[in-house]
Design an enzyme around this catalytic site. Structure first.
Site, PDB file in Angstrom:
ATOM      1  N   CYS A   2       0.845  -1.187   0.000  1.00  0.00           N
ATOM      2  CA  CYS A   2       0.000   0.000   0.000  1.00  0.00           C
ATOM      3  C   CYS A   2       0.880   1.236   0.000  1.00  0.00           C
ATOM      4  CB  CYS A   2      -0.911   0.019   1.230  1.00  0.00           C
ATOM      5  SG  CYS A   2      -2.029  -1.404   1.346  1.00  0.00           S
ATOM      6  N   GLY A  31      -0.952   0.925  -5.029  1.00  0.00           N
ATOM      7  CA  GLY A  31      -2.257   0.354  -4.720  1.00  0.00           C
ATOM      8  C   GLY A  31      -3.347   0.996  -5.549  1.00  0.00           C
ATOM      9  N   ASN A 105       0.888   0.191   5.882  1.00  0.00           N
ATOM     10  CA  ASN A 105       1.436  -0.540   4.741  1.00  0.00           C
ATOM     11  C   ASN A 105       2.221  -1.720   5.284  1.00  0.00           C
ATOM     12  OD1 ASN A 105       2.642  -1.379   2.292  1.00  0.00           O
ATOM     13  ND2 ASN A 105       4.352   0.049   2.577  1.00  0.00           N
ATOM     14  N   GLY A 106       1.817  -2.933   4.931  1.00  0.00           N
ATOM     15  CA  GLY A 106       2.538  -4.112   5.405  1.00  0.00           C
ATOM     16  C   GLY A 106       1.597  -5.264   5.703  1.00  0.00           C
ATOM     17  N   TYR A 261      10.674  -3.883  -8.068  1.00  0.00           N
ATOM     18  CA  TYR A 261       9.390  -3.699  -8.741  1.00  0.00           C
ATOM     19  C   TYR A 261       8.540  -2.553  -8.209  1.00  0.00           C
ATOM     20  CZ  TYR A 261       4.582  -4.700 -10.280  1.00  0.00           C
ATOM     21  OH  TYR A 261       3.318  -4.599 -10.801  1.00  0.00           O
ATOM     22  N   THR A 308       8.795  -0.965 -15.458  1.00  0.00           N
ATOM     23  CA  THR A 308       9.775  -1.102 -14.385  1.00  0.00           C
ATOM     24  C   THR A 308      11.130  -1.565 -14.871  1.00  0.00           C
ATOM     25  OG1 THR A 308       7.863  -1.856 -13.108  1.00  0.00           O
ATOM     26  CG2 THR A 308      10.003  -1.937 -12.024  1.00  0.00           C
ATOM     27  N   ASP A 370      12.346  -8.300 -18.052  1.00  0.00           N
ATOM     28  CA  ASP A 370      11.288  -7.899 -17.127  1.00  0.00           C
ATOM     29  C   ASP A 370      11.849  -7.863 -15.713  1.00  0.00           C
ATOM     30  OD1 ASP A 370       8.820  -7.059 -16.285  1.00  0.00           O
ATOM     31  OD2 ASP A 370       7.727  -8.847 -16.919  1.00  0.00           O
ATOM     32  N   ASP A 371      11.115  -7.207 -14.808  1.00  0.00           N
ATOM     33  CA  ASP A 371      11.608  -7.100 -13.437  1.00  0.00           C
ATOM     34  C   ASP A 371      11.572  -8.434 -12.709  1.00  0.00           C
ATOM     35  OD1 ASP A 371       8.773  -7.184 -12.184  1.00  0.00           O
ATOM     36  OD2 ASP A 371       8.667  -5.484 -13.541  1.00  0.00           O
TER      37      ASP A 371
END
Length: 511
Positions: A2, A31, A105-106, A261, A308, A370-371
């Protein structure tokens, strides 16, 4: 994963809402499921607007003008625990004690234990499946124990220190106490990022917390710095800043996937430029490509999977001396497929999001960069798009090592069985996604690519690659329960629960 922000203005007659709204737009990549803002106005009265959807969809001019006050908190959600119901849009709020607003966030690894504690001992009602609500109520209960009519910084520091001893997992949080101030909290291992900055104006200094430095940079904040792992910072109305190191962990381990990312490339976290880290990843990946394909490799062109991986692909192409081209045109109005709920939604949106230009693919051997490769859904569709555009051979290079295990600290990765690299070797992964060959980054090279810019950080959370969970409490029982919640079928059932009453949350919904 988030995005969170909180700010307090020196001019108490000014409005924090415009900057909070801008901050959520800058954090939208973290998010896209829900967004919310809560502000505190005169006499500590709270004003809020939140709901499911993108930032631009949740807020309009009329609603923003109603968010009164010089301090507030904001949140953009990508669900990691719980469902996608409207009642879980953040920030959360409890009126007792003192009127606390909270954004997180987490992810917590001992959520079940906390839920029992809050029910049987603290006697606090929990209305959602969100572990963010658990964190808020743990903090509220700890502050309730003071029994005071008004609290001070010392009371808050004590409550947060107790919180650290009660909860486990990865968490960066911002809180607002109505009419009092804002608070920034970061878990002792520093798994999730949190940055603080200040901005000079005629009335004094404005202060802000945010998940990434780009927010502070874009809004004119200077002097920004990371909230240290285990540190808490309290900023009160009047501009008093109090900070204290409450816990010192044995090991500091920021999440390395932030650099791979999630974070914007123009952010700096824990003293490490995300842009420089990705350049370094590209150099290391170039060495891996050379080892895998040999110096006489038959690659005609290097093409990134936007956005990314662009930086890494550019550096890789330069090092192996093969031309770099943009082969995919991106529709920027489709969200990031990795953080979209539902496998079918992800499949459909890959082709809506990207279009392969035959000019760059036809008759060529291409190296796609790609990442990472997570479920393999996106990678498989992209490789097929390259073949449909006329590519002869399609090699696929990943800036990250094989992702074999779920993340338990705030990234909603799928179950082990849904991860394409789980119990598959490199050749089997290539076969599964339809590539002629897959090249993965080496884990030690990845860590060194990031760590070289801040040697003080000795380790990172790399649990998705090596199953080393730093909190030490992730066992088979926990993993089985987590995977039951995260499976696609389970999420489909949870999404039905969108009418849950938000006792702590009045939320906006489109009529």
């Amino acid at each position: 994963m988030c995005g969170i922000s909180a700010m307090i203005l020196a001019d108490q007659g000014a409005s924090a809402c415009p900057d909070l709204f801008e901050s959520l737009g800058l954090l939208q990549h973290r998010g896209q499921d829900a967004a919310g803002i809560v502000t505190s106005g005169p006499k500590g009265r709270l004003y809020q607007c939140k709901g499911n959807g993108m930032v631009r969809d949740v807020f309009n001019e009329s609603q923003l003008s109603g968010l009164i006050g010089s301090l507030g908190a904001g949140h953009v959600r990508y669900p990691t625990a719980g469902s996608s119901s409207l009642s879980e849009a953040q920030p959360f709020y409890v009126n007792s004690p003192y009127g606390i607003v909270f954004a997180h966030n987490g992810n917590l690894t001992n959520a079940d234990e906390l839920r029992v504690y809050l029910d049987k001992i603290a006697h606090r009602h929990i209305n959602t499946d969100s572990d963010s609500e658990l964190l808020l109520n743990i903090l509220a209960n700890n502050l309730q124990k003071t029994g005071k009519f008004r609290i001070n910084e010392e009371d808050i520091f004590t409550a947060i220190k107790d919180l650290h001893s009660q909860v486990r997992g990865g968490y960066a949080c911002v809180a607002m106490v109505a009419g009092y101030g804002i608070i920034g909290i970061r878990d002792p291992h520093g798994i999730r990022p949190l940055i603080m900055g200040r901005r000079k104006n005629p009335a004094g200094y404005d202060y802000m917390f945010a998940s990434e430095s780009i927010v502070l940079d874009s809004l004119g904040f200077t002097d920004y710095e990371d909230v240290k792992p285990g540190e808490a910072i309290i900023i009160t109305q009047g501009g008093n800043v109090s900070r204290r190191q409450l816990v010192v962990a044995d090991k500091i381990t920021p999440c390395i996937f932030e650099y791979v990312y999630f974070a914007r490339q123009d952010s700096i976290m824990d003293g490490i430029s995300v842009y420089k880290a990705r350049l370094s990843m590209g150099e290391a990946l170039a060495d891996q490509v050379t080892r895998s394909l040999g110096k006489d490799m038959d690659i005609d062109v290097v093409i990134p999977v936007p956005d990314t991986s662009r930086v890494a692909a550019l550096q890789l192409s330069r090092k192996i001396n093969i031309v770099y081209r943009e082969g995919f045109n991106k529709n920027r109005y489709v969200g990031r497929t990795f953080i979209m709920p539902g496998q079918q939604t992800r499949r459909k949106n890959v082709r809506r999001k990207l279009n392969a230009m035959a000019l760059e693919f036809h008759g060529k051997n291409v190296l796609l960069v790609d990442d990472s490769i997570v479920r393999g859904t996106t990678s498989k569709e992209i490789i097929q798009m390259a073949r449909d555009a006329g590519a002869k051979k399609v090699y696929f290079a990943s800036c990250a090592p094989p992702i074999k295990y779920p993340n338990v600290y705030g990234i909603d990765m799928p179950t082990r069985q849904e991860l394409v690299a789980h119990e598959r070797n490199v050749d089997q992964v290539a076969e599964e996604i339809g590539a002629d060959k897959v090249i993965f980054q080496d884990l030690d090279d990845l860590v060194q690519s990031v760590r070289r810019f801040n040697p003080v950080i000795e380790a990172f959370d790399t649990s998705v690659f090596d199953m080393c969970y730093v909190t030490g409490d992730v066992d088979d029982k926990y993993m089985a329960k987590l995977e039951g919640v995260r499976s696609e079928g389970s999420k489909a059932r949870l999404s039905i629960d969108s009418d849950s009453v938000g006792l702590y949350n009045s939320f906006y919904s489109k009529q």
